[in-house]
Design a protein around this motif. Structure first.
Motif, PDB file in Angstrom:
ATOM      1  N   MET A   4       0.850  -1.164   0.000  1.00  0.00           N
ATOM      2  CA  MET A   4       0.000   0.000   0.000  1.00  0.00           C
ATOM      3  C   MET A   4       0.905   1.239   0.000  1.00  0.00           C
ATOM      4  N   THR A   5       0.607   2.146  -0.878  1.00  0.00           N
ATOM      5  CA  THR A   5       1.425   3.352  -0.996  1.00  0.00           C
ATOM      6  C   THR A   5       1.094   4.313   0.147  1.00  0.00           C
ATOM      7  N   PRO A   6       2.041   5.159   0.515  1.00  0.00           N
ATOM      8  CA  PRO A   6       1.781   6.131   1.589  1.00  0.00           C
ATOM      9  C   PRO A   6       0.623   7.074   1.239  1.00  0.00           C
ATOM     10  N   GLN A   7       0.487   7.421  -0.028  1.00  0.00           N
ATOM     11  CA  GLN A   7      -0.591   8.315  -0.434  1.00  0.00           C
ATOM     12  C   GLN A   7      -1.957   7.640  -0.235  1.00  0.00           C
ATOM     13  N   LEU A   8      -2.088   6.359  -0.632  1.00  0.00           N
ATOM     14  CA  LEU A   8      -3.323   5.607  -0.453  1.00  0.00           C
ATOM     15  C   LEU A   8      -3.624   5.424   1.029  1.00  0.00           C
ATOM     16  N   SER A   9      -2.604   5.130   1.807  1.00  0.00           N
ATOM     17  CA  SER A   9      -2.764   4.951   3.247  1.00  0.00           C
ATOM     18  C   SER A   9      -3.278   6.243   3.892  1.00  0.00           C
ATOM     19  N   GLY A  10      -2.743   7.383   3.502  1.00  0.00           N
ATOM     20  CA  GLY A  10      -3.190   8.678   4.031  1.00  0.00           C
ATOM     21  C   GLY A  10      -4.630   8.983   3.658  1.00  0.00           C
ATOM     22  N   THR A  11      -4.996   8.658   2.429  1.00  0.00           N
ATOM     23  CA  THR A  11      -6.368   8.877   1.969  1.00  0.00           C
ATOM     24  C   THR A  11      -7.344   8.012   2.754  1.00  0.00           C
ATOM     25  N   LEU A  12      -7.007   6.741   2.952  1.00  0.00           N
ATOM     26  CA  LEU A  12      -7.874   5.839   3.719  1.00  0.00           C
ATOM     27  C   LEU A  12      -8.004   6.311   5.162  1.00  0.00           C
ATOM     28  N   ARG A  13      -6.912   6.805   5.719  1.00  0.00           N
ATOM     29  CA  ARG A  13      -6.945   7.315   7.093  1.00  0.00           C
ATOM     30  C   ARG A  13      -7.874   8.524   7.184  1.00  0.00           C
ATOM     31  N   ARG A  14      -7.802   9.440   6.212  1.00  0.00           N
ATOM     32  CA  ARG A  14      -8.680  10.612   6.200  1.00  0.00           C
ATOM     33  C   ARG A  14     -10.147  10.195   6.058  1.00  0.00           C
ATOM     34  N   ILE A  15     -10.402   9.232   5.200  1.00  0.00           N
ATOM     35  CA  ILE A  15     -11.779   8.748   5.017  1.00  0.00           C
ATOM     36  C   ILE A  15     -12.297   8.149   6.318  1.00  0.00           C
ATOM     37  N   ALA A  16     -11.468   7.366   6.983  1.00  0.00           N
ATOM     38  CA  ALA A  16     -11.870   6.761   8.256  1.00  0.00           C
ATOM     39  C   ALA A  16     -12.142   7.838   9.307  1.00  0.00           C
ATOM     40  N   LEU A  17     -11.288   8.853   9.397  1.00  0.00           N
ATOM     41  CA  LEU A  17     -11.480   9.930  10.369  1.00  0.00           C
ATOM     42  C   LEU A  17     -12.750  10.730  10.068  1.00  0.00           C
ATOM     43  N   ILE A  18     -12.989  11.010   8.797  1.00  0.00           N
ATOM     44  CA  ILE A  18     -14.200  11.738   8.413  1.00  0.00           C
ATOM     45  C   ILE A  18     -15.439  10.905   8.753  1.00  0.00           C
ATOM     46  N   SER A  19     -15.388   9.596   8.509  1.00  0.00           N
ATOM     47  CA  SER A  19     -16.518   8.717   8.827  1.00  0.00           C
ATOM     48  C   SER A  19     -16.793   8.702  10.322  1.00  0.00           C
ATOM     49  N   VAL A  20     -15.748   8.544  11.117  1.00  0.00           N
ATOM     50  CA  VAL A  20     -15.908   8.528  12.578  1.00  0.00           C
ATOM     51  C   VAL A  20     -16.415   9.893  13.055  1.00  0.00           C
ATOM     52  N   GLY A  21     -15.847  10.967  12.528  1.00  0.00           N
ATOM     53  CA  GLY A  21     -16.296  12.312  12.892  1.00  0.00           C
ATOM     54  C   GLY A  21     -17.752  12.551  12.546  1.00  0.00           C
ATOM     55  N   SER A  22     -18.179  12.083  11.382  1.00  0.00           N
ATOM     56  CA  SER A  22     -19.575  12.232  10.967  1.00  0.00           C
ATOM     57  C   SER A  22     -20.503  11.460  11.893  1.00  0.00           C
ATOM     58  N   PHE A  23     -20.097  10.252  12.268  1.00  0.00           N
ATOM     59  CA  PHE A  23     -20.908   9.438  13.178  1.00  0.00           C
ATOM     60  C   PHE A  23     -21.041  10.129  14.528  1.00  0.00           C
ATOM     61  N   VAL A  24     -19.948  10.618  15.083  1.00  0.00           N
ATOM     62  CA  VAL A  24     -19.972  11.295  16.381  1.00  0.00           C
ATOM     63  C   VAL A  24     -20.844  12.548  16.303  1.00  0.00           C
ATOM     64  N   PHE A  25     -20.705  13.313  15.223  1.00  0.00           N
ATOM     65  CA  PHE A  25     -21.505  14.519  15.048  1.00  0.00           C
ATOM     66  C   PHE A  25     -23.001  14.174  14.999  1.00  0.00           C
ATOM     67  N   ALA A  26     -23.362  13.191  14.179  1.00  0.00           N
ATOM     68  CA  ALA A  26     -24.767  12.798  14.049  1.00  0.00           C
ATOM     69  C   ALA A  26     -25.313  12.268  15.371  1.00  0.00           C
ATOM     70  N   PHE A  27     -24.521  11.485  16.087  1.00  0.00           N
ATOM     71  CA  PHE A  27     -24.945  10.904  17.360  1.00  0.00           C
ATOM     72  C   PHE A  27     -25.166  11.992  18.414  1.00  0.00           C
ATOM     73  N   SER A  28     -24.395  13.067  18.359  1.00  0.00           N
ATOM     74  CA  SER A  28     -24.503  14.130  19.360  1.00  0.00           C
ATOM     75  C   SER A  28     -25.607  15.135  19.038  1.00  0.00           C
ATOM     76  N   MET A  29     -26.229  15.063  17.875  1.00  0.00           N
ATOM     77  CA  MET A  29     -27.244  16.037  17.495  1.00  0.00           C
ATOM     78  C   MET A  29     -28.485  15.982  18.380  1.00  0.00           C
ATOM     79  N   VAL A  30     -28.928  14.796  18.795  1.00  0.00           N
ATOM     80  CA  VAL A  30     -30.135  14.692  19.618  1.00  0.00           C
ATOM     81  C   VAL A  30     -29.945  15.398  20.958  1.00  0.00           C
ATOM     82  N   PRO A  31     -28.882  15.090  21.711  1.00  0.00           N
ATOM     83  CA  PRO A  31     -28.713  15.816  22.980  1.00  0.00           C
ATOM     84  C   PRO A  31     -28.517  17.323  22.780  1.00  0.00           C
ATOM     85  N   LEU A  32     -27.808  17.715  21.721  1.00  0.00           N
ATOM     86  CA  LEU A  32     -27.619  19.139  21.458  1.00  0.00           C
ATOM     87  C   LEU A  32     -28.943  19.825  21.119  1.00  0.00           C
TER      88      LEU A  32
END
Length: 192
Positions: free
Chosen positions: A1-29
Motif C-alpha cells: 500500500m502506498t503512503p498516499q493511499l494509506s493517508g487517503t484511507l486514514r482521512r476517510i476513516a477519520l471523516i466517517s468517525v467524525g460524521s458518526f460522532v456529530f450525528a450521534f450528538s445532534m439529539v442531545p444538542l
C-alpha cells in the motif's frame, strides 16, 4: 500500500468517525438548545396526576385554549379538533377531542407532533394523557376520536391569556412498512 493511499484511507476513516460522532450528538444538542436556549419544553411522556397533585385551581383566572390540527402532505388522513376553543381554569384537568380519519385504502401508522404557543406557555401546559405519546394505526377508512387531557399550571405568567395547542400528524414510513409486511403473513396463517 502506498503512503498516499494509506493517508487517503486514514482521512476517510477519520471523516466517517467524525460524521458518526456529530450525528450521534445532534439529539442531545437539540434537546439542550430547545429547553435551555429557546425555552421549549420537549415531550417526555405524560406529566401525570402525581406531579400536578399539589396544584390548586385558580378560580379567579380563565385561560383560553385554542386547538389546531394539521396533517403532513404525505399522510392521507383528515385530522381536526372537535372544538376550536375552550376556556379553562388553571389547575383543573380538561379533555379535548380530535378526530382522525384514514382516507386511504390501506392501514397506515401516523405519529402526532405537538406544539404549544406562545413558547413561554409550553412549560405551563401539562398533558396528562395524549395520543401524541404513541404511534396511531388507522385501518383503511377508519375514523377515531383521539383525546388529550391537560392541565394549565396556575403559575402561568399573568400576561398569557391564550394558549394554542397544535398537532401535526406525520406518516411513520417504517412502522407502516412493517405493518404491511406483517399483514400477508397473518392472512396466510388464518387461511385453512
Amino acid at each position: 500500500m502506498t503512503p498516499q493511499l494509506s493517508g487517503t484511507l486514514r482521512r476517510i476513516a477519520l471523516i466517517s468517525v467524525g460524521s458518526f460522532v456529530f450525528a450521534f450528538s445532534m439529539v442531545p444538542l437539540y434537546n439542550i438548545a430547545c429547553e435551555k436556549v429557546f425555552g421549549i419544553k420537549l415531550e417526555k411522556g405524560p406529566t401525570g396526576q402525581a406531579q400536578m397533585a399539589g396544584v390548586k385551581p385558580d378560580p379567579k383566572r380563565s385561560v383560553r385554549v385554542q386547538f389546531d390540527g394539521t396533517v403532513n402532505s404525505k399522510l392521507p388522513w383528515a385530522f381536526a379538533p372537535k372544538q376550536l376553543t375552550m376556556d379553562v381554569q388553571p389547575g383543573k384537568q380538561y379533555e379535548a377531542l380530535y378526530v382522525a380519519r384514514n382516507q386511504s385504502q390501506e392501514a397506515i401508522v401516523g405519529q402526532a407532533a405537538p406544539s404549544v404557543a406562545p413558547v413561554q406557555a409550553s412549560s405551563f401546559f401539562n398533558k396528562t394523557e395524549c395520543f401524541c405519546f404513541t404511534q396511531q394505526t388507522l385501518l383503511a377508512g377508519e375514523e377515531r376520536l383521539m383525546p388529550v387531557r391537560f392541565i394549565v399550571d396556575p403559575a402561568l405568567p399573568g400576561d398569557v391569556s391564550t394558549i394554542t395547542l397544535s398537532y401535526t400528524f406525520y406518516l411513520n414510513d417504517t412502522a407502516t412498512a412493517q405493518l404491511h409486511a406483517s399483514q400477508p403473513v397473518a392472512a396466510k396463517a388464518s387461511a385453512p
